[in-house]
Design a protein around this motif. Sequence first.
Motif, PDB file in Angstrom:
ATOM      1  N   ARG A 165       0.827  -1.205   0.000  1.00 60.87           N
ATOM      2  CA  ARG A 165       0.000   0.000   0.000  1.00 60.87           C
ATOM      3  C   ARG A 165       0.861   1.254   0.000  1.00 60.87           C
ATOM      4  N   ALA A 166       1.975   1.212   0.698  1.00 63.41           N
ATOM      5  CA  ALA A 166       2.862   2.371   0.736  1.00 63.41           C
ATOM      6  C   ALA A 166       3.465   2.636  -0.642  1.00 63.41           C
ATOM      7  N   LEU A 167       3.904   1.591  -1.333  1.00 64.63           N
ATOM      8  CA  LEU A 167       4.488   1.751  -2.668  1.00 64.63           C
ATOM      9  C   LEU A 167       3.457   2.291  -3.654  1.00 64.63           C
ATOM     10  N   VAL A 168       2.252   1.746  -3.604  1.00 70.51           N
ATOM     11  CA  VAL A 168       1.189   2.221  -4.498  1.00 70.51           C
ATOM     12  C   VAL A 168       0.837   3.668  -4.190  1.00 70.51           C
ATOM     13  N   GLN A 169       0.743   3.991  -2.905  1.00 69.42           N
ATOM     14  CA  GLN A 169       0.400   5.357  -2.489  1.00 69.42           C
ATOM     15  C   GLN A 169       1.480   6.348  -2.905  1.00 69.42           C
ATOM     16  N   TYR A 170       2.744   5.927  -2.853  1.00 69.41           N
ATOM     17  CA  TYR A 170       3.856   6.816  -3.212  1.00 69.41           C
ATOM     18  C   TYR A 170       3.857   7.120  -4.705  1.00 69.41           C
ATOM     19  N   THR A 171       3.580   6.125  -5.543  1.00 68.29           N
ATOM     20  CA  THR A 171       3.676   6.307  -6.995  1.00 68.29           C
ATOM     21  C   THR A 171       2.420   6.907  -7.621  1.00 68.29           C
ATOM     22  N   ALA A 172       1.294   6.834  -6.930  1.00 69.30           N
ATOM     23  CA  ALA A 172       0.017   7.225  -7.537  1.00 69.30           C
ATOM     24  C   ALA A 172      -0.025   8.661  -8.077  1.00 69.30           C
ATOM     25  N   PRO A 173       0.493   9.677  -7.381  1.00 68.39           N
ATOM     26  CA  PRO A 173       0.303  11.053  -7.871  1.00 68.39           C
ATOM     27  C   PRO A 173       1.215  11.451  -9.029  1.00 68.39           C
ATOM     28  N   PHE A 174       2.246  10.675  -9.342  1.00 68.59           N
ATOM     29  CA  PHE A 174       3.286  11.133 -10.259  1.00 68.59           C
ATOM     30  C   PHE A 174       3.195  10.440 -11.620  1.00 68.59           C
ATOM     31  N   SER A 175       3.640  11.170 -12.656  1.00 67.80           N
ATOM     32  CA  SER A 175       3.759  10.571 -13.989  1.00 67.80           C
ATOM     33  C   SER A 175       5.095   9.866 -14.157  1.00 67.80           C
ATOM     34  N   SER A 176       6.106  10.279 -13.384  1.00 61.61           N
ATOM     35  CA  SER A 176       7.403   9.602 -13.386  1.00 61.61           C
ATOM     36  C   SER A 176       8.026   9.745 -12.000  1.00 61.61           C
ATOM     37  N   VAL A 177       8.764   8.717 -11.600  1.00 63.03           N
ATOM     38  CA  VAL A 177       9.359   8.695 -10.268  1.00 63.03           C
ATOM     39  C   VAL A 177      10.826   8.294 -10.390  1.00 63.03           C
ATOM     40  N   ASP A 178      11.689   9.066  -9.771  1.00 61.94           N
ATOM     41  CA  ASP A 178      13.109   8.723  -9.701  1.00 61.94           C
ATOM     42  C   ASP A 178      13.276   7.609  -8.663  1.00 61.94           C
ATOM     43  N   MET A 179      13.694   6.440  -9.123  1.00 63.83           N
ATOM     44  CA  MET A 179      13.785   5.294  -8.227  1.00 63.83           C
ATOM     45  C   MET A 179      14.893   5.454  -7.193  1.00 63.83           C
ATOM     46  N   ASN A 180      15.896   6.282  -7.475  1.00 63.04           N
ATOM     47  CA  ASN A 180      16.933   6.546  -6.476  1.00 63.04           C
ATOM     48  C   ASN A 180      16.343   7.261  -5.266  1.00 63.04           C
ATOM     49  N   LYS A 181      15.515   8.280  -5.528  1.00 62.38           N
ATOM     50  CA  LYS A 181      14.875   9.004  -4.429  1.00 62.38           C
ATOM     51  C   LYS A 181      13.844   8.121  -3.719  1.00 62.38           C
ATOM     52  N   MET A 182      13.157   7.300  -4.504  1.00 59.81           N
ATOM     53  CA  MET A 182      12.160   6.421  -3.914  1.00 59.81           C
ATOM     54  C   MET A 182      12.830   5.393  -2.995  1.00 59.81           C
ATOM     55  N   ALA A 183      13.962   4.861  -3.423  1.00 59.57           N
ATOM     56  CA  ALA A 183      14.692   3.896  -2.593  1.00 59.57           C
ATOM     57  C   ALA A 183      15.144   4.539  -1.287  1.00 59.57           C
ATOM     58  N   ALA A 184      15.573   5.798  -1.372  1.00 60.56           N
ATOM     59  CA  ALA A 184      15.968   6.501  -0.149  1.00 60.56           C
ATOM     60  C   ALA A 184      14.773   6.716   0.770  1.00 60.56           C
ATOM     61  N   ALA A 185      13.614   7.032   0.171  1.00 63.17           N
ATOM     62  CA  ALA A 185      12.410   7.264   0.972  1.00 63.17           C
ATOM     63  C   ALA A 185      11.957   6.000   1.693  1.00 63.17           C
ATOM     64  N   PHE A 186      12.204   4.834   1.077  1.00 65.86           N
ATOM     65  CA  PHE A 186      11.778   3.570   1.673  1.00 65.86           C
ATOM     66  C   PHE A 186      12.921   2.847   2.389  1.00 65.86           C
ATOM     67  N   ASN A 187      14.081   3.518   2.451  1.00 61.69           N
ATOM     68  CA  ASN A 187      15.237   2.924   3.130  1.00 61.69           C
ATOM     69  C   ASN A 187      15.541   1.543   2.560  1.00 61.69           C
ATOM     70  N   SER A 188      15.604   1.474   1.224  1.00 60.32           N
ATOM     71  CA  SER A 188      15.787   0.205   0.523  1.00 60.32           C
ATOM     72  C   SER A 188      16.835   0.378  -0.564  1.00 60.32           C
ATOM     73  N   SER A 189      17.396  -0.726  -1.036  1.00 61.78           N
ATOM     74  CA  SER A 189      18.331  -0.668  -2.166  1.00 61.78           C
ATOM     75  C   SER A 189      17.542  -0.563  -3.470  1.00 61.78           C
ATOM     76  N   ILE A 190      18.174  -0.026  -4.499  1.00 62.83           N
ATOM     77  CA  ILE A 190      17.485   0.171  -5.774  1.00 62.83           C
ATOM     78  C   ILE A 190      17.107  -1.166  -6.399  1.00 62.83           C
ATOM     79  N   SER A 191      17.988  -2.143  -6.302  1.00 66.96           N
ATOM     80  CA  SER A 191      17.695  -3.453  -6.902  1.00 66.96           C
ATOM     81  C   SER A 191      16.496  -4.109  -6.229  1.00 66.96           C
ATOM     82  N   ASP A 192      16.432  -4.043  -4.890  1.00 61.84           N
ATOM     83  CA  ASP A 192      15.280  -4.631  -4.184  1.00 61.84           C
ATOM     84  C   ASP A 192      13.999  -3.876  -4.516  1.00 61.84           C
TER      85      ASP A 192
END
Length: 295
Positions: A165-192
């Motif tokens: 739900r968090a991942l879906v909620q994060y991506t919903a408002p945007f037309s494009s998302v920088d996965m580097n920033k998203m990984a930092a927001a979720f405290n996760s590695s880019i590959s995971d």
Amino acid sequence: MCLNAVRVAVEMANFMHVSNYVSKAEQTPGTKADAVTAAKLKAAAGLAYVDNRRYKQAARAFVEVSPELASSYSDVISSSDIALYGGLTALASFDRNELRREVINNIGFREFMELYPEVREVVHDFYNSKYATCFAQLEALRPALAVDIHLHDHAAALYREIRTRALVQYTAPFSSVDMNKMAAAFNSSISDLEKELAGLIVEDKVTARIDSQAKVLYARHADIRAATFAKVLSVAEGYVRESKALLLRASLLKHDVVQRGGGVQGGGGGGSSSSSWPVPAVPDVQQGSHSIHLD
């Protein structure tokens, strides 16, 4: 009597009996008038829903428990457990509006969350999109959940639903998302993170595509403008077809070009038979002087 049966059924982990006796107790006259008894039944129903993995119904039951329950049902479930179970099941199943209405703005349930500040902070961080701190606190709760008598079998599923739900909620408002920033927001590695997003795309929970080279997630939002024009065009074409059909029929009736029932001479027997021949489909009608040309 029903409350004693519910207590025994919970101790025996026979949650089918819990559901049955809760239903019987709720149908007993005067049960809803007693706030403490009603709260006990809601709490027991929530435990039965959790056991059946019906997390949304469980969340609704827990958030409806009255604070008047206090410690009167601690031999079955404590007030802090109601906050924990209600908070986690709500995060796993409620959308943002439901989470605000049923949990954050719920005065009664807020009293339970005050008894478990970690759950309160997790709920508020999730709602405010502070995912790094939210999941860090959830990880801190894992050891307690691993030995919880009711949630130890459900912790992994609840965490998975919350993260989805968090991942879906994060991506919903945007037309494009920088996965580097998203990984930092979720405290996760880019590959995971990329694997998680790919799984959600396959499950059709996120409508997007991944640019693995640029590490960008591009959303595929429906083109509402194009869909509206296509619908209008389809309706207009249908209207034109119906109008032409009506004009053709009116022209045929006007010039008496209609096959009527009657006798038709047979070719060999000399008898007669009645036959109705259909009028062939005519794409165009041209009216001349007292005549119709059918192409």
